[in-house]
Design a protein around this motif. Sequence first.
Motif, short mmCIF file in Angstrom:
data_model
loop_
_atom_site.label_atom_id
_atom_site.label_comp_id
_atom_site.label_asym_id
_atom_site.label_seq_id
_atom_site.Cartn_x
_atom_site.Cartn_y
_atom_site.Cartn_z
N GLN A 99 -14.36 -44.49 66.92
CA GLN A 99 -13.80 -45.45 65.98
C GLN A 99 -13.35 -46.72 66.70
N GLU A 159 -6.57 -44.66 53.93
CA GLU A 159 -5.68 -43.51 54.14
C GLU A 159 -4.73 -43.22 52.99
N PRO A 177 -1.79 -40.46 59.41
CA PRO A 177 -0.88 -39.73 60.29
C PRO A 177 0.56 -40.08 59.96
N PHE A 179 -11.92 -39.74 60.70
CA PHE A 179 -10.61 -39.32 60.19
C PHE A 179 -9.52 -39.38 61.26
N GLY A 180 -9.79 -40.06 62.36
CA GLY A 180 -8.80 -40.21 63.43
C GLY A 180 -9.20 -39.53 64.73
N GLN A 235 -3.99 -38.76 65.76
CA GLN A 235 -3.91 -39.25 64.38
C GLN A 235 -4.96 -38.54 63.53
N MET A 236 -4.55 -38.12 62.35
CA MET A 236 -5.49 -37.61 61.35
C MET A 236 -5.11 -38.26 60.03
N ARG A 237 -6.08 -38.69 59.30
CA ARG A 237 -5.96 -39.50 58.07
C ARG A 237 -4.52 -39.60 57.54
N GLY A 286 -8.86 -47.66 62.58
CA GLY A 286 -7.83 -46.69 62.25
C GLY A 286 -6.72 -47.43 61.55
N GLY A 287 -5.78 -46.69 61.02
CA GLY A 287 -4.66 -47.34 60.35
C GLY A 287 -5.10 -48.16 59.15
MO1 MOS Z 1 -7.04 -43.14 61.10
S1 MOS Z 1 -6.21 -41.29 61.20
O1 MOS Z 1 -5.79 -44.12 61.68
O2 MOS Z 1 -8.47 -43.01 62.00
#
Ligand code: MOS
Length: 764
Positions: free
Chosen positions: A220, A730, A363, A251-252, A359-361, A517-518
Amino acid sequence: MTISTTREIAGQSTDVIGAPIDRVDGPAKVTGKARYAADFPAANLLYAVAFQSRISKGRVKSIDSAQAAGQGGVVAIITHENAPRLYRVSMDHQTGLPGQTYLPLQDDQIHYSGQYLGMVIARTFTQARDAAMLVKIDYDEQAPVLSMEDAQDQAFEPEKMGRGDKPKYQRGEPDQAFSAAAVKIDQTYTTPQENHNPMELSATIARWDGDMLTLYNATQFVYGSRSIVATWLGIADDHVRVIDPFVGGGFGCKGSTWPHSVMAAIAARIVQRPVKFVLSRQQMFTCVGYRPRTIQRVALGADRDGNLKSIVHECTSQTSSWKDEWVETATMQTRMLYACPNVRTAQKLVPLNANTPTQMRAPGHATGTFALEVAMDELAVAAGVDPVQLRLRNYAEYDHEKTLPFSSKALRQCYQQAADRFGWNQRTAQVGSMRDGDALVGYGMATAIYPTNQQEATAKIEIKANGSATVSIAAHDLGTGAYTILTQIASQTLGIPIEQVQVKIGDSDLPAAPVAGGSQTTASAGCAVLAAAKKAVAALKERAVADEQSPLFAKKTKELAVQGGRILVSDTPSIGETISQLISRNGGRPIAATATTQPPSKPGDTGDSSANPQNLERYSKYAWGAQFAEVRVDPILRRVRISRMVAAFAAGKILNPKTAHSQIMGAIVMGVGMALLEQTVHDPQRGQVVTDNLADYLVPVNPDIASIDCFFVDEPDKFVNPLGVKGVGEIGITGVAAAISNAVYHATGIRVRDLPITIDKLLG
Ligand code: MOS
């Protein structure tokens, strides 16, 4: 609501942004042209398969690899005894996040079950896998620490958390206010370890050309994995290139960089050939992070009408035995979601013989909203207030944590519109009072929330003589629609049809973008593409008005617009020419523009980094939502079925309702998994993951999902960023597990505070 990014052209709608267009990468995916990391061809490719520890604590006494080495096709066996030295990367590395700081194959120590102990390199995948099974490891085994309950005396407070937040927070006097409160809830909520299960397994192909390393790496964050792997190897970042144009879900777990990426690189260097390392589904449960288990205490104090007077939220989550400070920030939303004068939150970690979590979706927010929003339901029952009314009564009109206004907050509309569509007013408050035949029917709801993130990003746009445009930015598309929305932004801003816009992402040779992410790709990469496209249009206009042969010669640039591949006079669209004609006449010299953007700080700020040097926060930025669930519980078997979910979200401007809807839909399905099914189970003696496959680790399938009606409410936001977008990756999972647990309570009178909500917890 429309935020126009181009000048209005007389009498014509030009909006590509906001249209539900199909995925531009759809044809490449269904025809197999889309290449994922492990799909890239390489000449003389060899395969790496890792072998792992069967124990959770101790050391390797000896490794007997003689039999494995004698197998056909085996080229090398690499263990801590012959691997090159690697360099440590800290958890607060400047660019990118290492999944774990503990380095692979550097010593004989064992810290968790599934830890890599070595790898076999062979001519085919099956040769490598079969040989890896013949490697004999002799262990010196010690008793591991495997449960958070057993390790409470080891609990420690981390120095800081994910986004630099402090683990402790307080305003007012929450303990005194709690003592004095008329209505009190004080409970413990627990969430299990969960593992990401993207369809695409984590994978790396490593190839050296002299001292230049190319990684086709499922990630990612191409810049992040480039920097982490370079640092681990002790080479400069610019000696590594990471390529990954298509990601099959993350998904992190692909947001941080894990040991297999550097192991592929050292294997390729040792055997002097390209090496492919694809994790097995089983290895996905031990080697690329997980959502850590949490134990959360939530105490709410309120007056008789349910007005909050005190909130305390304490979360303990697990980390690795070497104490990597990766924190499941479950308390963050509790600081600001409701109006309350007295609030305390705290986070702790306990070290276990397990790898570092990640981190997972959503987090923190997925786990944290479970605890907080079930506690709010308990308060609603205790105070005799309707759960929706309780949320409205404690509605925060501004961010009480940061003492800042929200850039926008259409949460009230989310509650109202979702409640209306759901038929919340049909709910009878009495537990067990609603039935459908024999089935106990329960209605439950919860708030959804996720912060709006944005980071610096740079995009380059080039318009060629044939009138087509290329957008270059090291963003990522995890299957989410990033290719499509970046195409839409460029197309509309440049006035070039989407078929003539090509978006290049997923390559560390492209201009920098942050981790996907985030939920920040649209805000970060999208704003950079918008700014670069605006610059390119300005350059086109300058060229047109300066070109004596152009019908636009000597016009004022502010009177011009671009549309349908043409540059023209806004009020008189018949005066103009094609962009291709304009560029071709000038020797075919392409128009190129590059822009770097940051999150904007004040109204009217363009987000251009040169205009916003201090990057001051003037607004608190969040996306909002309301989740409503209807469950049916079999009165004897106690099986829970979700009969329908209705959910409303406010996430600023929605660039593409089709891809955004899919994002939310997928996240709600994942939330159903969190509520009812998902948990990673370890053997309590040795710590091995016993659910390391998709037969034992349950995720929802079609029959588990009845009807999901999710939609967006209008939320104009002129402060969040120039696109007005907040991100939708998310938020959809937040609040789902709480809404379902609350519905199960309403149906059965049994309050499940420990996820997942399995049948055994509803018996008795
Ligand atoms: Mo997401 S869990 O910030 O890839």
